[in-house]
Design an enzyme around this catalytic site. Structure first.
Site, PDB file in Angstrom:
ATOM      1  N   SER A  52      36.635 -19.196  41.609  1.00 35.95           N
ATOM      2  CA  SER A  52      36.853 -18.491  42.856  1.00 35.95           C
ATOM      3  C   SER A  52      35.800 -18.772  43.924  1.00 35.95           C
ATOM      4  CB  SER A  52      36.889 -16.978  42.585  1.00 35.95           C
ATOM      5  OG  SER A  52      35.636 -16.550  42.063  1.00 35.95           O
ATOM      6  N   SER A 111      33.849 -19.393  37.581  1.00 37.30           N
ATOM      7  CA  SER A 111      34.022 -19.369  39.039  1.00 37.30           C
ATOM      8  C   SER A 111      32.919 -20.047  39.852  1.00 37.30           C
ATOM      9  CB  SER A 111      34.187 -17.928  39.538  1.00 37.30           C
ATOM     10  OG  SER A 111      35.524 -17.531  39.408  1.00 37.30           O
ATOM     11  N   LYS A 170      28.567 -16.345  48.744  1.00 37.41           N
ATOM     12  CA  LYS A 170      29.966 -15.994  48.516  1.00 37.41           C
ATOM     13  C   LYS A 170      30.193 -14.609  49.110  1.00 37.41           C
ATOM     14  CE  LYS A 170      33.165 -15.798  44.514  1.00 37.41           C
ATOM     15  NZ  LYS A 170      33.211 -15.987  43.042  1.00 37.41           N
TER      16      LYS A 170
END
Lengths: 478, 483
Positions: A154, A178, A79
């Site tokens: 996310s 997330s 990420k």
């Protein structure tokens, strides 16, 4: 080669037998990225050259008979809120501009040390604020399973890229679901370990007391394998757990007989999606059939989790975001003086959702509101933790939905903060209590995979992975 | 006219002299090279996390014990949020809600007698960086540059109760605090260099009024003398204001030492809302009583106790013991020199006399003086044994003060010896007597002050090496014989 959706176990077997080289594997994933990215937008940065160098180094090691382990030569992604020295980190924000971290996050370092090949950095909600990856300054990520639905967030880029065969696995961060929620949206496994099991050092903070690095992988065994590599005590993270290094694969294959599984009564109400409930019931039935004892537990304070989470998360977030002032790194807007320079930089550099949370966090911590909001939320957090303690006196783990049904459709919750926030209602409580929680593909609806969540006591990851592995194996039986 | 009472509470920031910074392993030392001691942690780079420096906690505990505070078994860090270019993370890590120590006191002695100033708390926090404005030559004229060498170095803040009642007390409190912390060995405590910084909260009220007046905080006070002047100025300002029918407003004021005035910096209405909350990146600091006791054992004998001992056991005067114990260096030098067999009063005289004179005239910091106890003891022994005279000894001492060399080395180098041999001196005495018939005549006529002149002449003729005592004896004998 159609090995792009093979497990790490299978891929490392091929590497071991030299049926494929890490370079070939890496090339194949890079080709997949090239083919899929115009549609998915799961990557912000693809590190093609360094990936091929790392793959060549891995092949050379293997050639000398010095392969490090199962992850040696396996391509993965991170990420884009993980620091990797010299590689751009954007946090999917304009604010960070062309920032290149001068150091590498501990969790990423563990994977690189194990010989894993970094393919690039994944798209995400800006600064990890969001549940749909609609908040990225680099445009939204598409769900590879259904282009009309969100990939979750996310860590939406990480989940989508693993699901689409763009990487063998990915690391994300989970502050309020997330990792687990996008994993559920994209039909893969998402694990958020106990707070302190994986070092947070080098991962851009959202809310420091809630953040935990999580794993997005194709199956449970892979998840355990990665966890074994990244879980460790890190003296650079003061909240790191001393005994974090352990064998998390230990309970895989051990069965579920005698395990006590809790179903949360408060999650069975009429507000629940019938599909989500059906998946939980089916998983409970399977576990019962295998000798586990399933019972209902009551957790009355779960109703307050969302409000509690939003106050604490926003407060910590506002403080963590203060450093993005245009002074030291990232973009800088012009201004007549220091304060107008900050104001202009933040006005131009940050997206609307991020600004909303910063403002909310500023408000709840202001002298006049501190007791009413922040202090109260801290107390509620203690009550929520107690609900778990009580529940775990009766059961070994909890079985709940990850989210209330299938992933929602594009734009359907954008602009409706309350509805959007509620997306994470079922994932948030384990962050507040710092507990390990795992999202596992289970069941289906409308041709899309469903998911269930297992939540355990602190440091019970091995047990959760054992139970999840059983469900996964059962689900694969013809 | 109403009689007013001055009420002052002090907030003193003290830099702890740890090797590394409070939350990272960067050196916590001064450097002329800007941003030499920096890393992702003290620069607040995304993802970097703080780790508490144990030595800083030990020093804070040590300071707390030296100041009679209750060290807290559990304390916590908090974030204080504000934007300023010298604060990279936009929050300072400090201890707002649960400080490391509470209570405590400092006993002070002024012209008005002894008083006890109670302390409210001591907390640990990280310092900010430094800003260079305009003239650095690197940036443009309007640019400011940030140097984070000092950023995140450890501080303790010592907060007193509003127990101070005069400008003099404020100064003496600061001086006493410095002495105690110097003894504890936790800080360089130099006001001029900023390793100790004091802010004074000043208010006035009609004498006898139990209610505290509105206070103003005076900052930027860079010496203890300035503390006294700043408090005096502020109290007078407030009294004048009230006398003229005005109202004191709560504000922060900056002291301008050159002009001898303070200027309003910020009114209460514009005060920051720091949005404090518990630091989520750090666990609480948990201390056990045994650990605290062990730290206490590392404290040296403190000035109060030393003073008492010097007076009662070593028969020094109150004044001498006060002077000697004012700094740990002089107190240690005294004690060690006496332990080596030197006579206490003589040691005290040398320290208060020559040593302090040299320090003053040469502008040397006490802690930097290289004179060792064994050398001072040796010097005094040389004098006591008559090997060199006092004048020579002073010359030798000055050299010791500059170079740190042993007196023997210096004496040898300078070819100094004291002639005490009567046979060798007799010849000089006779020559001097023959050359100064007028003085001899004066002496015979009862003008004994002529003796001093004659001794001086013998000393001169011996190039200062004669033992004045022996010279005195020889001259007296010769003159008496001439009567």
């Amino acid at each position: 080669m159609n090995g792009l959706t093979m497990t790490i176990e299978a891929l490392s077997g091929l590497l071991e037998k030299k049926e494929v080289s890490s370079i070939e594997l890496t090339e194949a994933f890079l080709q997949q990225i090239q083919a899929k990215e115009p549609e998915l937008n799961a990557f912000i940065t693809v590190t093609r050259e360094t990936a091929l160098e790392a793959a060549a180094a891995s092949d050379a090691r293997r050639g000398r008979g010095e392969a490090i382990g199962r992850l040696d030569g396996i391509p993965f992604s991170l990420k884009d809120n993980f620091s990797v020295k010299g590689i751009p980190m954007t946090c999917a924000s304009k604010m960070l501009g062309n920032y290149r971290p001068p150091y590498t996050a501990t969790a990423a370092e563990h994977l690189l040390q194990a010989g894993a090949v970094l393919l690039g950095k994944n798209n995400m909600d800006e600064f990890a604020i969001g549940s749909s990856t609609e908040n990225s300054a680099f445009g939204p990520v598409k769900n590879p399973l259904d282009p009309l639905r969100v990939p979750g967030g996310s860590s939406g880029g990480s989940a989508a890229c693993v699901a689409a065969g763009e990487a063998a696995f990915s690391l994300g961060s989970d502050t309020g679901g997330s990792v687990r929620q996008p994993a559920a949206c994209c039909g893969i496994v998402g694990l958020k370990p106990t707070y302190g099991v994986i070092s947070r050092y080098g991962v851009t903070a959202l809310a420091s007391s809630l953040d935990q690095v999580g794993i997005l992988a194709r199956n449970i065994k892979d998840t355990a394998l990665i966890l074994n590599q990244v879980a460790s005590y890190d003296p650079k993270d003061s909240m790191s757990w001393r005994d974090a290094a352990a064998d998390y694969s230990a309970a895989i294959g051990a069965g579920v007989a005698g395990k006590r599984i809790g179903i949360v009564k408060e999650y069975l109400g009429s507000d629940m999606d019938p599909d989500a409930l059906a998946w939980v019931r089916q998983a409970a039935d399977w576990l019962t059939a295998a000798g586990a004892r399933v019972e209902e537990v009551s957790m009355p304070n779960m109703a307050h989790c969302l409000a509690c989470y939003y106050v604490l998360m926003s407060a910590e977030f506002h403080a963590n975001m203060g450093r993005f002032d245009g002074l030291r790194f990232g973009m800088r807007a012009e201004g007549d003086d220091y304060f107008s320079m900050i104001t202009n930089s933040r006005t131009q550099g940050l997206g609307p959702e991020v600004k909303t949370r910063i403002l909310f966090g500023t408000y709840v911590l202001s002298e006049a509101q501190y007791e009413k909001f922040f202090l109260k939320a801290m107390k509620v957090r203690t009550l929520i933790c107690r609900d778990y303690e009580e529940a775990f006196k009766k059961v070994d783990c909890l079985l709940t939905p990850v989210q209330n049904g299938l992933p929602f459709h594009w734009g359907s919750r954008q602009g409706d903060s309350v509805k959007m926030a509620a997306t994470d209602k079922l994932a948030i409580p384990s962050n507040l209590a710092g507990l390990p929680a795992l999202a596992l593909p289970f069941g289906s609806a409308e041709g899309l995979p469903g998911a269930v969540q297992l939540i355990g006591k602190p440091f019970s990851e091995a047990m959760l992975l054992g139970i999840a592995d059983y469900l996964e194996q059962e689900g694969q039986r013809p | 006219m109403t009689a007013y009472e001055i009420v002052v509470g002090m907030e003193c920031h003290v830099e702890l002299k740890t090797k590394t910074k409070l939350f990272c392993s960067c050196a916590a030392e001064f450097s002329d090279d800007p941003n030499r001691h920096i890393c992702p942690v003290c620069l607040g780079m995304p993802g970097a996390l703080p780790v508490v420096n144990r030595q800083a906690i030990e020093y804070a505990v040590k300071a707390a014990l030296a100041l009679h505070c209750q060290v807290q078994l559990t304390s916590r860090f908090d974030r204080k949020n504000y934007h300023y270019p010298d604060l990279p993370a936009a929050y300072q890590i400090t201890q707002m809600f649960y400080p490391i120590a509470k209570g405590g006191y400092v006993d002070i002695e002024t012209s008005k007698g002894c008083r006890r100033i109670r302390l409210n708390r001591i907390h640990v926090e990280a310092d900010a960086g430094k800003l260079l404005h305009g003239s650095s030559g690197i940036g443009g004229a309007g640019d400011s540059l940030a140097d984070d060498n000092r950023g995140s170095t450890p501080l303790i803040e010592i907060v007193s109760e509003p127990d101070i009642r005069s400008a003099e007390e404020a100064r003496v409190y600061g001086e006493k605090l410095r002495t105690i912390l110097e003894y504890a060995g936790v800080s360089d405590v130099k006001m001029e260099q900023g390793s100790m910084r004091c802010d004074a909260n000043v208010s006035v009220r009609p004498k006898g009024d139990p209610v505290l007046g509105t206070r103003a905080e005076v900052k930027n006070v860079n010496s203890f003398k300035a503390v006294e002047r700043a408090v005096h100025y502020e109290a007078e300002r407030q009294i004048d204001l009230i006398e003229e029918g005005g109202v004191v407003v709560q504000e922060t004021r900056g002291w301008d030492d050159e002009k001898g005035i303070s200027i309003s910096m910020r009114l209460k209405e514009n005060a920051h809302d720091y949005r404090y909350f518990p630091e989520p990146d750090l666990p609480p600091i948990i201390l056990d009583p045994e650990q605290i006791r062990a730290i206490g054992l590392t404290l040296p004998e403190m000035p109060e106790a030393r003073k008492v001992r010097m007076v009662s056991e070593l028969k020094l005067s109150e004044y001498d013991s006060e002077q000697i114990t004012a700094s740990r260096y002089t107190a240690d030098l005294f004690d060690e020199t006496v332990t080596l067999g030197a006579e206490p009063k003589a040691v005290a005289n040398w320290i208060m006399g020559e040593l302090m004179r040299c320090a003053r005239t040469k502008g040397v910091d006490l802690a930097a003086i290289p004179v060792k106890a064994q050398n001072l003891a040796a010097l005094l022994a040389h004098v006591a044994e008559g090997k060199i005279n006092n004048k020579q000894a002073k010359e030798v001492f000055e050299e010791m003060f500059d170079s740190g060399e042993a007196p023997e080395v210096i004496i040898r180098k300078k070819g100094m010896t004291q002639v005490s041999d009567a046979g060798a001196l007799e010849e000089i005495v006779q020559t001097v007597l023959a050359g100064n018939p007028k003085s001899v005549e004066d002496y015979k006529n009862g003008r004994t002050q002529a003796m001093g002149f004659l001794v001086g002449q013998v000393m001169k003729a011996s190039k200062g090496q004669a033992n004045p005592g022996v010279v005195n004896q020889l001259l007296t004998a010769a003159l008496e014989a001439m009567k």
